[in-house]
Design a protein around this motif. Structure first.
Motif, PDB file in Angstrom:
ATOM      1  N   VAL A  11     -55.214   2.288 -11.874  1.00 50.41           N
ATOM      2  CA  VAL A  11     -54.427   1.689 -10.987  1.00 50.41           C
ATOM      3  C   VAL A  11     -53.423   2.977 -10.520  1.00 50.41           C
ATOM      4  O   VAL A  11     -52.906   3.633 -11.465  1.00 50.41           O
ATOM      5  N   GLU A  12     -53.536   3.317  -9.252  1.00 48.97           N
ATOM      6  CA  GLU A  12     -52.239   4.330  -8.715  1.00 48.97           C
ATOM      7  C   GLU A  12     -51.069   3.754  -8.684  1.00 48.97           C
ATOM      8  O   GLU A  12     -50.800   2.840  -7.918  1.00 48.97           O
ATOM      9  N   ILE A  13     -50.201   4.408  -9.459  1.00 47.15           N
ATOM     10  CA  ILE A  13     -48.769   4.051  -9.600  1.00 47.15           C
ATOM     11  C   ILE A  13     -47.781   5.042  -8.793  1.00 47.15           C
ATOM     12  O   ILE A  13     -48.010   6.328  -9.235  1.00 47.15           O
ATOM     13  N   ALA A  14     -46.969   4.592  -8.144  1.00 50.42           N
ATOM     14  CA  ALA A  14     -45.974   5.613  -7.556  1.00 50.42           C
ATOM     15  C   ALA A  14     -45.006   6.570  -8.548  1.00 50.42           C
ATOM     16  O   ALA A  14     -44.766   5.906  -9.461  1.00 50.42           O
ATOM     17  N   GLY A  15     -45.364   7.816  -8.330  1.00 51.84           N
ATOM     18  CA  GLY A  15     -44.661   8.684  -9.212  1.00 51.84           C
ATOM     19  C   GLY A  15     -45.575   9.259 -10.421  1.00 51.84           C
ATOM     20  O   GLY A  15     -44.990  10.112 -11.090  1.00 51.84           O
ATOM     21  N   GLU A  16     -46.687   8.627 -10.649  1.00 47.96           N
ATOM     22  CA  GLU A  16     -47.408   9.326 -11.561  1.00 47.96           C
ATOM     23  C   GLU A  16     -48.762  10.131 -10.966  1.00 47.96           C
ATOM     24  O   GLU A  16     -48.938   9.963  -9.810  1.00 47.96           O
ATOM     25  N   PRO A  17     -48.897  11.111 -11.740  1.00 48.73           N
ATOM     26  CA  PRO A  17     -49.865  12.174 -11.193  1.00 48.73           C
ATOM     27  C   PRO A  17     -51.332  11.805 -11.054  1.00 48.73           C
ATOM     28  O   PRO A  17     -52.098  12.437 -10.095  1.00 48.73           O
ATOM     29  N   LYS A  18     -51.743  10.785 -11.782  1.00 42.68           N
ATOM     30  CA  LYS A  18     -53.011  10.376 -11.576  1.00 42.68           C
ATOM     31  C   LYS A  18     -53.021   8.711 -11.952  1.00 42.68           C
ATOM     32  O   LYS A  18     -52.215   8.496 -12.583  1.00 42.68           O
ATOM     33  N   PRO A  19     -54.105   8.005 -11.535  1.00 43.41           N
ATOM     34  CA  PRO A  19     -54.265   6.473 -11.976  1.00 43.41           C
ATOM     35  C   PRO A  19     -54.086   6.397 -13.398  1.00 43.41           C
ATOM     36  O   PRO A  19     -54.638   7.263 -14.091  1.00 43.41           O
ATOM     37  N   LEU A  20     -53.612   5.240 -13.533  1.00 43.74           N
ATOM     38  CA  LEU A  20     -53.438   4.776 -15.007  1.00 43.74           C
ATOM     39  C   LEU A  20     -54.392   3.647 -15.427  1.00 43.74           C
ATOM     40  O   LEU A  20     -54.622   2.801 -14.415  1.00 43.74           O
ATOM     41  N   ARG A  21     -55.159   3.534 -16.464  1.00 44.76           N
ATOM     42  CA  ARG A  21     -56.069   2.549 -16.920  1.00 44.76           C
ATOM     43  C   ARG A  21     -54.962   1.190 -17.261  1.00 44.76           C
ATOM     44  O   ARG A  21     -54.207   1.415 -18.241  1.00 44.76           O
ATOM     45  N   HIS A  22     -55.436   0.095 -16.658  1.00 47.69           N
ATOM     46  CA  HIS A  22     -54.640  -1.044 -17.033  1.00 47.69           C
ATOM     47  C   HIS A  22     -55.591  -2.171 -17.503  1.00 47.69           C
ATOM     48  O   HIS A  22     -56.559  -2.217 -17.016  1.00 47.69           O
ATOM     49  N   TYR A  23     -55.243  -2.721 -18.511  1.00 50.23           N
ATOM     50  CA  TYR A  23     -56.267  -3.751 -19.301  1.00 50.23           C
ATOM     51  C   TYR A  23     -55.936  -4.980 -18.950  1.00 50.23           C
ATOM     52  O   TYR A  23     -54.730  -5.400 -19.025  1.00 50.23           O
ATOM     53  N   PHE A  24     -56.991  -5.949 -19.021  1.00 53.20           N
ATOM     54  CA  PHE A  24     -56.864  -7.329 -18.724  1.00 53.20           C
ATOM     55  C   PHE A  24     -57.986  -8.044 -19.482  1.00 53.20           C
ATOM     56  O   PHE A  24     -59.153  -7.616 -19.612  1.00 53.20           O
ATOM     57  N   ALA A  25     -57.542  -9.157 -20.201  1.00 55.10           N
ATOM     58  CA  ALA A  25     -58.320 -10.107 -20.800  1.00 55.10           C
ATOM     59  C   ALA A  25     -58.650 -11.118 -19.836  1.00 55.10           C
ATOM     60  O   ALA A  25     -57.696 -11.837 -19.292  1.00 55.10           O
ATOM     61  N   VAL A  26     -60.125 -11.376 -19.529  1.00 55.93           N
ATOM     62  CA  VAL A  26     -60.292 -12.484 -18.509  1.00 55.93           C
ATOM     63  C   VAL A  26     -61.265 -13.363 -19.045  1.00 55.93           C
ATOM     64  O   VAL A  26     -62.282 -13.080 -19.780  1.00 55.93           O
ATOM     65  N   THR A  45     -49.905  -4.572  -9.335  1.00 53.86           N
ATOM     66  CA  THR A  45     -49.316  -3.603 -10.173  1.00 53.86           C
ATOM     67  C   THR A  45     -49.127  -2.381  -9.163  1.00 53.86           C
ATOM     68  O   THR A  45     -48.349  -1.603  -9.285  1.00 53.86           O
ATOM     69  N   GLY A  46     -50.284  -2.180  -8.423  1.00 53.58           N
ATOM     70  CA  GLY A  46     -50.367  -0.909  -7.511  1.00 53.58           C
ATOM     71  C   GLY A  46     -51.939  -0.832  -7.076  1.00 53.58           C
ATOM     72  O   GLY A  46     -52.348  -1.873  -6.849  1.00 53.58           O
ATOM     73  N   ARG A  47     -52.030   0.347  -6.234  1.00 58.78           N
ATOM     74  CA  ARG A  47     -53.436   0.112  -5.685  1.00 58.78           C
ATOM     75  C   ARG A  47     -54.258   0.622  -6.517  1.00 58.78           C
ATOM     76  O   ARG A  47     -54.290   1.716  -7.397  1.00 58.78           O
ATOM     77  N   VAL A  48     -55.622  -0.109  -6.393  1.00 58.52           N
ATOM     78  CA  VAL A  48     -56.581   0.079  -7.511  1.00 58.52           C
ATOM     79  C   VAL A  48     -57.243   1.306  -6.863  1.00 58.52           C
ATOM     80  O   VAL A  48     -57.542   1.502  -5.747  1.00 58.52           O
ATOM     81  N   ALA A  49     -57.801   2.335  -7.606  1.00 59.15           N
ATOM     82  CA  ALA A  49     -58.432   3.596  -7.425  1.00 59.15           C
ATOM     83  C   ALA A  49     -59.830   3.212  -6.816  1.00 59.15           C
ATOM     84  O   ALA A  49     -60.452   2.333  -6.977  1.00 59.15           O
ATOM     85  N   SER A  50     -59.974   4.061  -5.563  1.00 58.54           N
ATOM     86  CA  SER A  50     -61.283   3.853  -4.779  1.00 58.54           C
ATOM     87  C   SER A  50     -62.682   4.475  -5.437  1.00 58.54           C
ATOM     88  O   SER A  50     -63.390   4.252  -5.002  1.00 58.54           O
ATOM     89  N   SER A  51     -62.297   5.491  -6.194  1.00 62.43           N
ATOM     90  CA  SER A  51     -63.308   6.412  -6.701  1.00 62.43           C
ATOM     91  C   SER A  51     -63.106   6.589  -8.088  1.00 62.43           C
ATOM     92  O   SER A  51     -62.112   6.593  -8.546  1.00 62.43           O
ATOM     93  N   PRO A  52     -64.222   7.062  -8.768  1.00 66.57           N
ATOM     94  CA  PRO A  52     -64.192   7.381 -10.254  1.00 66.57           C
ATOM     95  C   PRO A  52     -62.922   8.683 -10.282  1.00 66.57           C
ATOM     96  O   PRO A  52     -63.014   9.504  -9.555  1.00 66.57           O
ATOM     97  N   MET A  53     -62.417   8.759 -11.499  1.00 72.58           N
ATOM     98  CA  MET A  53     -61.509   9.797 -11.793  1.00 72.58           C
ATOM     99  C   MET A  53     -61.769  10.250 -13.013  1.00 72.58           C
ATOM    100  O   MET A  53     -61.707   9.600 -14.055  1.00 72.58           O
ATOM    101  N   GLY A  54     -62.139  11.639 -13.306  1.00 73.77           N
ATOM    102  CA  GLY A  54     -62.313  12.155 -14.567  1.00 73.77           C
ATOM    103  C   GLY A  54     -63.409  11.411 -15.481  1.00 73.77           C
ATOM    104  O   GLY A  54     -63.578  11.434 -16.446  1.00 73.77           O
ATOM    105  N   GLY A  55     -64.392  11.053 -14.602  1.00 73.34           N
ATOM    106  CA  GLY A  55     -65.710  10.402 -15.186  1.00 73.34           C
ATOM    107  C   GLY A  55     -65.564   8.995 -15.453  1.00 73.34           C
ATOM    108  O   GLY A  55     -66.415   8.263 -16.051  1.00 73.34           O
ATOM    109  N   GLU A  56     -64.300   8.257 -15.206  1.00 71.37           N
ATOM    110  CA  GLU A  56     -63.965   6.847 -15.523  1.00 71.37           C
ATOM    111  C   GLU A  56     -64.286   6.040 -14.218  1.00 71.37           C
ATOM    112  O   GLU A  56     -63.527   6.582 -13.237  1.00 71.37           O
ATOM    113  N   GLU A  57     -64.922   4.905 -14.341  1.00 67.65           N
ATOM    114  CA  GLU A  57     -65.012   4.169 -12.904  1.00 67.65           C
ATOM    115  C   GLU A  57     -63.607   3.254 -12.884  1.00 67.65           C
ATOM    116  O   GLU A  57     -62.930   3.194 -13.706  1.00 67.65           O
TER     117      GLU A  57
END
Length: 94
Positions: A11-26, A45-57
């Motif tokens: 998730v891309e969060i305002a003020g953060e330099p890169k997207p952060l991983r947010h966890y959910f139990a579903v 929470t924010g905008r979901v990243a649209s492409s892989p970042m640092g090898g993470e989907e």
């Protein structure tokens, strides 16, 4: 009772330099449905990243949750639990 999934969403969060991983139990047995449900919740929470970042989907099924594990941690079928930004160790054991 069916199982569920532990899902991580970048998730891309305002003020953060890169997207952060947010966890959910579903509490959905179907992996695809669990992933889309987690994405829907992550968008609150924010905008979901649209492409892989640092090898993470952007959306990743981390682990299947057995019905017994769901019962122990109190996750009902069809329920979504927002676990936050920290690695959810408790959900990964056993």
């Amino acid at each position: 009772m069916a199982g569920g999934w532990l899902i991580a969403v970048l998730v891309e969060i305002a003020g953060e330099p890169k997207p952060l991983r947010h966890y959910f139990a579903v509490g959905h047995e179907d992996q695809g449905k669990a992933e889309w449900t987690a994405v829907d919740w992550a968008q609150r929470t924010g905008r979901v990243a649209s492409s892989p970042m640092g090898g993470e989907e952007p959306v990743q099924a981390v682990r299947a949750l057995a019905p017994a594990k769901m019962k122990i941690l109190g996750l009902a079928q069809g329920e979504v639990r927002e676990l936050g930004w920290r690695h959810p160790r408790r959900w990964l054991t056993g």
